[in-house]
Design an enzyme around this catalytic site. Structure first.
Site, PDB file in Angstrom:
ATOM      1  CB  CYS A  90     -28.540  20.611 -60.365  1.00 55.88           C
ATOM      2  SG  CYS A  90     -29.918  21.196 -61.749  1.00 55.88           S
ATOM      3  CG  HIS A 193     -27.778  16.614 -62.563  1.00 55.27           C
ATOM      4  ND1 HIS A 193     -28.230  16.401 -60.969  1.00 55.27           N
ATOM      5  CD2 HIS A 193     -28.719  17.232 -63.123  1.00 55.27           C
ATOM      6  CE1 HIS A 193     -29.296  17.343 -61.101  1.00 55.27           C
ATOM      7  NE2 HIS A 193     -29.708  17.498 -62.085  1.00 55.27           N
ATOM      8  CD  GLU A 195     -26.328  13.572 -59.464  1.00 60.00           C
ATOM      9  OE1 GLU A 195     -27.426  14.318 -59.729  1.00 60.00           O
ATOM     10  OE2 GLU A 195     -25.133  14.621 -59.594  1.00 60.00           O
TER      11      GLU A 195
END
Length: 214
Positions: A90, A193, A195
């Protein structure tokens, strides 16, 4: 001996989520990886690979990174001099640009030529771009093997516009194609993202953990 991975701590937030996701990706892939969240230049310099995460505004993240004594120099040593694998996530990816235009503009790391510019928006496609979206490959990259057309989680109002299309590997669509995966040599950056992207995100992180740039 387990490889070491340093997640750079410069006050950007979201660090523990990235750490937990990387640890899970390594575990599920059967990889021996020691993961640490750190702003210690000595630890960073010894790392086998690096992740630079990022949440927030470009200028604030760049200022936070610069405020950590020796961290930029350590990251540059590992990524640019030693050529070890580097992943920006990001805003961490956006910081690789020459310049970010948010809040009047500020200088970036300048590792990949380009600018971070506002997302185009309309009544149908508003900024910020938040939520799940498909990523399509433009050029093959090892960290994206088998992931063309998978859905990832995005949260951003600006995006990285590379000067050279050779540095563009994947796009998402938000009114028009928007860069989602950029890179060169041993550097790769994701606008999404991983994650927060569940199975596809873990697969992406696993591929990064196994990636050996030639």
């Amino acid at each position: 001996m387990a490889e070491t991975l340093a997640i750079i701590d410069y006050g950007s937030g979201n660090l523990r989520s990235v750490e937990k996701a990387v640890e899970r990706a390594a575990r599920e892939a059967g990889l021996a990886r020691h993961v640490s969240v750190t702003d210690d230049p000595d630890v960073i310099c010894k790392a086998d690979r690096i992740i630079l995460p990022g949440v927030g505004a470009f200028a604030a993240c760049m200022a936070g990174l610069a405020a950590r004594d020796g961290v930029i120099e350590a990251v540059e040593h590992v990524a640019l001099i030693e050529g070890r694998p580097f992943l920006g996530i990001c805003v961490g990816m956006q910081l690789l640009a020459n310049r970010g235009l948010e809040f009047g503009g500020s200088e970036g790391l300048g590792w990949i030529p380009g600018e971070v510019v506002p997302l185009p928006h309309s009544e149908a496609f508003r900024a910020p771009h938040m939520g799940w979206n498909t990523v399509e490959t433009v050029e093959h990259h090892p960290v994206f093997d088998g992931l063309d057309g998978e859905v990832f989680y995005f949260a951003h109002s600006f995006y990285f516009e590379p000067e050279n299309n050779a540095h563009l590997f994947g796009v998402t669509h938000h009114g028009r194609p928007v860069p989602a995966l950029i890179g060169r040599d041993n550097l790769v950056g994701a606008q999404f993202h991983p994650e927060k992207s569940q199975k596809a995100g873990l697969a992406f992180l696993s591929a990064f953990l196994e990636w050996s740039p030639s």
